[in-house]
Design a protein around this motif. Structure first.
Motif, short mmCIF file in Angstrom:
data_model
loop_
_atom_site.label_atom_id
_atom_site.label_comp_id
_atom_site.label_asym_id
_atom_site.label_seq_id
_atom_site.Cartn_x
_atom_site.Cartn_y
_atom_site.Cartn_z
N VAL A 69 -38.07 24.30 40.44
CA VAL A 69 -37.97 25.69 40.03
C VAL A 69 -36.52 26.13 40.19
N THR A 70 -36.03 26.84 39.19
CA THR A 70 -34.65 27.32 39.26
C THR A 70 -34.64 28.84 39.28
N VAL A 71 -33.72 29.39 40.07
CA VAL A 71 -33.49 30.83 40.07
C VAL A 71 -31.99 31.06 40.10
N ASN A 72 -31.58 32.20 39.60
CA ASN A 72 -30.19 32.61 39.70
C ASN A 72 -30.11 33.75 40.71
N ALA A 73 -29.34 33.54 41.75
CA ALA A 73 -29.32 34.50 42.85
C ALA A 73 -28.75 35.86 42.44
N THR A 74 -28.05 35.91 41.32
CA THR A 74 -27.51 37.20 40.87
C THR A 74 -28.60 38.10 40.31
N THR A 75 -29.73 37.52 39.89
CA THR A 75 -30.78 38.33 39.26
C THR A 75 -32.13 38.25 39.97
N SER A 76 -32.33 37.23 40.79
CA SER A 76 -33.65 37.07 41.43
C SER A 76 -33.82 38.04 42.59
N GLY A 77 -35.05 38.51 42.75
CA GLY A 77 -35.36 39.41 43.86
C GLY A 77 -36.33 38.77 44.84
N LYS A 78 -36.67 39.50 45.87
CA LYS A 78 -37.56 38.95 46.89
C LYS A 78 -38.94 38.64 46.32
N LYS A 79 -39.39 39.45 45.34
CA LYS A 79 -40.71 39.22 44.75
C LYS A 79 -40.77 37.85 44.08
N GLU A 80 -39.72 37.48 43.39
CA GLU A 80 -39.68 36.16 42.75
C GLU A 80 -39.75 35.05 43.79
N LEU A 81 -39.06 35.22 44.91
CA LEU A 81 -39.10 34.22 45.97
C LEU A 81 -40.49 34.15 46.59
N GLU A 82 -41.13 35.29 46.75
CA GLU A 82 -42.49 35.30 47.30
C GLU A 82 -43.46 34.53 46.41
N ASP A 83 -43.30 34.68 45.09
CA ASP A 83 -44.16 33.95 44.14
C ASP A 83 -43.93 32.44 44.25
N ILE A 84 -42.67 32.04 44.43
CA ILE A 84 -42.35 30.61 44.56
C ILE A 84 -42.95 30.05 45.85
N VAL A 85 -42.83 30.80 46.93
CA VAL A 85 -43.41 30.36 48.22
C VAL A 85 -44.93 30.25 48.10
N HIS A 86 -45.56 31.22 47.45
CA HIS A 86 -47.02 31.19 47.27
C HIS A 86 -47.42 29.93 46.50
N GLN A 108 -32.86 38.15 51.62
CA GLN A 108 -33.44 37.11 50.77
C GLN A 108 -33.26 35.72 51.40
N GLN A 109 -32.08 35.49 51.93
CA GLN A 109 -31.82 34.19 52.55
C GLN A 109 -32.72 33.99 53.77
N ASP A 110 -32.82 35.03 54.59
CA ASP A 110 -33.62 34.92 55.81
C ASP A 110 -35.10 34.69 55.49
N TYR A 111 -35.57 35.27 54.39
CA TYR A 111 -36.97 35.12 54.01
C TYR A 111 -37.33 33.65 53.80
N LEU A 112 -36.41 32.87 53.28
CA LEU A 112 -36.70 31.47 52.96
C LEU A 112 -36.63 30.52 54.15
N LEU A 113 -35.98 30.96 55.22
CA LEU A 113 -35.65 30.04 56.31
C LEU A 113 -36.85 29.26 56.82
N SER A 114 -37.93 29.95 57.16
CA SER A 114 -39.07 29.25 57.77
C SER A 114 -39.72 28.28 56.78
N TYR A 115 -39.70 28.62 55.49
CA TYR A 115 -40.33 27.76 54.48
C TYR A 115 -39.48 26.52 54.20
N VAL A 116 -38.17 26.66 54.35
CA VAL A 116 -37.30 25.49 54.23
C VAL A 116 -37.51 24.59 55.44
N GLU A 117 -37.62 25.19 56.62
CA GLU A 117 -37.83 24.41 57.84
C GLU A 117 -39.17 23.68 57.82
N SER A 118 -40.21 24.32 57.29
CA SER A 118 -41.55 23.73 57.30
C SER A 118 -41.74 22.69 56.21
#
Length: 428
Positions: A69-86, A108-118
């Protein structure tokens, strides 16, 4: 053939198709073997635009055959990251490619931390900036590798162009094109290691060329020159490469390498950044040439360059750079002030001697200020003017020596005066 740019169509599908970057992902590297085994570490990729960061990520994903999955950090929001994590929680590991990752907010960066670790998310971040400066330290710590991609060499660019010309499925192989090896090399040398530009430039050149009666596309040198010229010189004045260029510029002058200094000057001139050039030249004049040369000449040159502007300013700047390269050099004053600052910043200071304190106000003398001060002009000392032996440094620092003259150029004379005065202070 669809309307996608050639550079997009010719992205490597696996790591075996990556051209260049052998020191990073060549067949003898640990990263190559790791990916071939189906494992992908989280990583940060950084380098100039067009250098192949996105292609690198796509090739990795294609090799391990995992959801990508690709995202561009200039346009992506937390909702898009939540969908990817789901999605990752539902279906398993996802390789997430985040372009311009430095643009993500800390949230946004902090939101991903635990999912990257896991392991739900394998993060491949890409940035044109220095990740040590611009990417959250928490994200950096979760990335096993921080990889700086290098600009491709002309021989690598040539390989890319040749592959595109031969590939009938994704490239230009279906078209009858008459282009010589020398012409491909001219393109390869004209794009400054930018793989994306080279492929898109080739496509423009091919379809901008004339055809003969049989429909063969005839590429001539004039068309190549026209498109290379229109491409222009790419230099981001706010990017890391700009500051790396300024650093290389100063270090080349410091090292007295005239040709290297002129090359970096040429790059800065093409970028059109006269203020940065002049600022750096004035710093060099006093930091690296110092008392051994005549730094004031550089100030005059920079003032003249600013008055006339480009393109004529290039002549004045070239003169100044050659002169600085070949001037005698001394960093004694630069080192001297840093030694003094080190004392001040470490708390190693004392009260100003009473005879040096301001005495130009009522009551000063009653406080002992200015009493017994000796006015040096009243004590002639040969052709030097005036000098008298009295204490100027505070008591605790009275024996400090910050300035240490060098036996170079004009400083030989200045240093000799300094040493003589030091001798007078000791009664020699």
């Amino acid at each position: 053939m669809n309307g996608e740019p050639l550079a997009y169509r010719m992205r490597p599908r696996t790591v075996d198709e990556i051209i260049g970057q052998e020191q990073i992902i060549g067949k003898e590297t640990g990263l190559y073997r790791l990916i071939q085994s189906g494992r992908v570490p989280s990583m940060l990729l950084h380098g100039e635009p067009g250098i192949g960061k996105t292609s690198f990520a796509y090739a990795i994903a294609g090799t391990v055959d995992k959801r990508f999955v690709t995202v561009n950090a200039t346009t992506s929001g937390k909702k898009e990251l939540e969908d990817i994590v789901h999605e990752a929680k539902m279906f398993g590991e996802i390789i997430l490619f985040a372009d311009e990752i430095h643009r993500w907010s800390k949230l946004q960066q902090d939101y991903l931390l635990s999912y990257v670790e896991s392991g739900f998310i394998t993060l491949i971040g890409a940035t044109t900036e220095n990740p040590y400066h611009d990417v959250n330290s928490a994200i950096r710590s979760r990335c096993n590798q921080i990889i700086k991609l290098q600009p491709l060499q002309p021989k690598n660019i040539y390989q890319l162009l040749d592959r595109a010309l031969r590939d009938e499925e994704r490239g230009l192989g279906e078209f009858p094109i008459q282009i010589s090896e020398e012409q491909l090399l001219k393109i390869a040398h004209g794009v400054n290691g930018d793989a994306r530009s080279s492929l898109n430039l080739l496509e423009s050149i091919v379809f901008g060329s004339s055809k003969d009666s049989d429909g063969t596309i005839l590429v001539d040198d004039q068309i190549i020159e026209e498109f290379l010229k229109s491409k222009g010189f790419n230099h981001d004045k706010n990017g890391d490469y700009h500051y790396d260029t300024l650093s290389g510029f100063q270090k080349s002058i410091r090292g007295s390498d005239v040709n290297a200094a002129l090359y970096y000057l040429a790059r800065l001139i093409e970028a059109g950044d006269l203020p940065s050039i002049c600022r750096r030249l004035m710093v060099i004049a006093y930091e690296d040439i110092g008392l051994a040369g005549e730094p004031w000449k550089t100030i005059l040159a920079c003032d003249a360059a600013k008055q006339v502007g480009f393109p004529e300013a290039r002549i004045i700047l070239s003169h100044a750079v050659v002169e600085l390269c070949l001037a005698s050099k001394s960093n004694s004053t630069y080192l001297a002030i840093d030694r003094a600052l080190a004392d001040v910043r470490s708390g190693n200071f004392d009260d100003i001697p009473a005879h040096l304190k301001d005495s130009h106000y009522m009551g000063a003398k009653e406080m002992g200020h200015g009493i017994n001060y000796k006015y040096p002009h009243d004590y002639p000392l040969g052709s030097f003017g005036g000098w008298v032996n009295q204490q100027y440094l505070p008591d605790r620092l009275v024996d400090r020596k910050y300035y240490k003259p060098k036996d170079a150029g004009n400083e030989k004379r200045i240093g000799a005066i300094y040493e003589k005065l030091q001798g007078f202070k000791k009664g020699k």
